[in-house]
Scaffold this active site. Structure first.
Site, short mmCIF file in Angstrom:
data_model
loop_
_atom_site.label_atom_id
_atom_site.label_comp_id
_atom_site.label_asym_id
_atom_site.label_seq_id
_atom_site.Cartn_x
_atom_site.Cartn_y
_atom_site.Cartn_z
N GLU A 167 7.50 5.32 -14.33
CA GLU A 167 7.48 5.83 -12.70
C GLU A 167 6.47 6.59 -12.30
O GLU A 167 7.62 7.09 -11.60
CB GLU A 167 8.65 4.76 -12.08
CG GLU A 167 8.80 3.38 -12.37
CD GLU A 167 9.79 2.80 -11.49
OE1 GLU A 167 10.62 3.50 -10.94
OE2 GLU A 167 10.22 1.39 -11.23
N GLU A 194 9.20 -3.43 -16.42
CA GLU A 194 10.91 -3.39 -15.81
C GLU A 194 10.46 -4.48 -14.54
O GLU A 194 9.34 -4.90 -13.84
CB GLU A 194 11.42 -2.90 -14.76
CG GLU A 194 11.79 -1.42 -15.71
CD GLU A 194 12.19 -0.31 -14.64
OE1 GLU A 194 12.50 -0.07 -13.74
OE2 GLU A 194 12.31 1.09 -15.25
#
Length: 477
Positions: free
Chosen positions: A194, A294
């Site tokens: 991320e 995710e």
């Protein structure tokens, strides 16, 4: 008896991931979040892992501190966990890693062998069950994003501003690649979780650099490259790197307390589809594989009003998302495997010593809504509303959402600084105080609460995953 190792590393072929025989492999699995990278909502502490560990060291002293965390790391993931995950038909486990297991800030040029021993144990346990692994670097010195899970302790991503920090992480990835080259049970490397690069150019430069450095020592393993702004934005990406899979994260707000309930309306389903299509547009335009690294809702606990209805809606939401992924035959890794009862496929039994000890603190943390992940602000909204109003009144409207990431809006940045950083950091000492005076035997029992045999299985969630992930289902796994 352990299955034979694959003949060669997985590789990219067009839009597919394939094995040594050119047979398509769709990776389906989960992540060991909260283990080799701890997170506040997963194991119950406030704020950031490094701050919590510092408070625990102060309370326990070195001997007991080392004992407790060594046991925690030992018990959280064992061969039993790998066997359970394989029994569901999963075939790939993502391993989120805190860089601090490999390097110290005061001696950054030395790569610690303890980090390899820790990760090796997980990789080997998974390999024994025929499970691939993906090595995910979840934290970076200075923080690669503004979130708690980068363990920077601040609310800015300073990694992008300092070349020496970037040099350190390239060197670490070279060491990791040297260690795992030729290991065919490792599906590949996820160099950065991320990322959040405010300039939208530094990330691509880092990817080019780390890809070249890794390939110099390990030309075979796939790289799984997250999009910018928390793996949701590829709009500034200009090129495709060789033997790389591009990774997005696909959380739906309808799976969280702040989102609208999911009822399966055509409008909601269309929204899910459009959100997904926006995130994978780059991959489809460039005909490269897609990995959803995710996704997944959170779940209401049994003491919450209408928890069965809420969780039913969220299971339905998950099913709808997975139907989208199945249409495109993409690889995925749900977040997450194990926690204290919020999102995991398994979670600690409320009768375990860890939950019993920390029950008052966990209730307080929930009431205060300190953790960003899935919190309910019902009991504290009236406290922060005047602060948000004050900021809004004093900051001209055209400047309120200039701070990156703008998607957080002014309100989100206020909460990040006041609640998730300052308030939570100070409460780390209160969390640690619960462990004061504990004997080694008591600390062992507390850490042992994380053993699989001491966990409750979230059966409906696991049924959904099993139904999609059974080997051979939806692709040649």
């Amino acid at each position: 008896m352990a299955p034979p190792a694959p003949k060669a590393c997985l590789r990219v072929q067009g839009t597919d991931i394939v094995d040594a025989d050119g047979k398509r492999v769709i990776l389906k699995g989960t992540a060991t979040g909260g283990h080799t990278n701890m997170e506040n909502f997963i194991t119950g502490y406030p704020g950031h892992e490094s701050e919590m560990r510092a408070a625990m060291l102060e309370v326990l002293g070195r001997e007991k501190y080392d004992f407790f965390f060594d046991k925690f790391l030992e018990y959280f993931f064992t061969s039993s966990d790998a066997s359970f995950l394989a029994s569901l038909g999963l075939n790939c486990i993502r391993i989120p890693i805190n860089h601090r297991h490999f390097m110290d800030n005061l001696n950054p040029s030395v790569i610690k062998p303890e980090g390899f021993k820790l990760v090796d144990r997980i990789v080997d346990a998974c390999a024994a069950e025929g499970l691939y692994t993906i090595l995910d670097m979840h934290t970076f010195p200075g923080g690669q994003n503004q979130g708690w899970h980068s363990d920077s302790g601040i609310h800015k991503a300073l990694f992008w501003d300092f070349k020496d920090l970037q040099d350190r992480m390239v060197d670490l990835w070279v060491a990791i690649a040297e260690h795992y080259k030729g290991n065919t049970w490792v599906a590949g490397y996820n160099p950065m979780n991320e990322p959040a690069d405010p300039d939208h150019v530094n990330l691509q430069a880092f990817y080019r650099r780390v890809e070249k450095a890794i390939r110099a020592v390990d030309p075979d393993h796939i790289l799984f490259l997250d999009g910018n702004t928390y793996a949701m934005d590829f709009s500034a990406f200009k090129e495709v790197l060789p033997n790389c899979v591009y990774a997005m994260h696909d959380y739906a707000t309808m799976g969280f307390p702040a989102g609208e309930p999911y009822v399966g309306s055509p409008e909601q389903n269309e929204f899910l589809r459009k959100s997904y299509e926006r995130k994978v547009q780059f991959m489809k335009e460039h005909s490269v594989p897609i990995w959803n690294g995710e996704f997944g809702p959170v779940y209401a606990s049994a003491d919450e009003k209408d928890h069965e209805k809420i969780n039913g809606q969220r299971y339905n939401l998950l099913g709808q998302q997975m139907s989208i992924y199945k249409q495109d035959q993409i690889s995925w890794s749900i977040w997450l495997y194990k926690d204290i009862g919020f999102q995991g496929m398994v979670y600690l039994n409320p009768t375990t010593p860890y939950i019993q000890l920390l029950a008052p603190f966990l209730a307080k943390k929930k009431r205060l809504g300190l953790d960003k992940w899935g919190r309910d602000d019902a009991q504290v909204a009236h406290i922060y509303a005047p602060v948000i109003q004050h900021f809004s009144e004093e900051i001209p409207e055209r400047f309120r959402d200039r701070r990156y990431p703008p998607q957080w809006r002014l309100e989100g940045h206020i909460h990040r600084v006041l609640r998730e950083t300052l308030f939570s950091e100070i409460l780390c000492w209160e969390y640690a105080s619960y462990f004061e005076g504990k004997t080694l035997e008591e600390l062992d029992a507390l850490a042992g609460s994380f053993r699989l045999e001491n966990c409750v299985r979230r059966e409906r969630l696991n049924e959904i995953l099993r139904g999609d992930a059974q080997r051979g289902e939806g692709g040649d796994n």
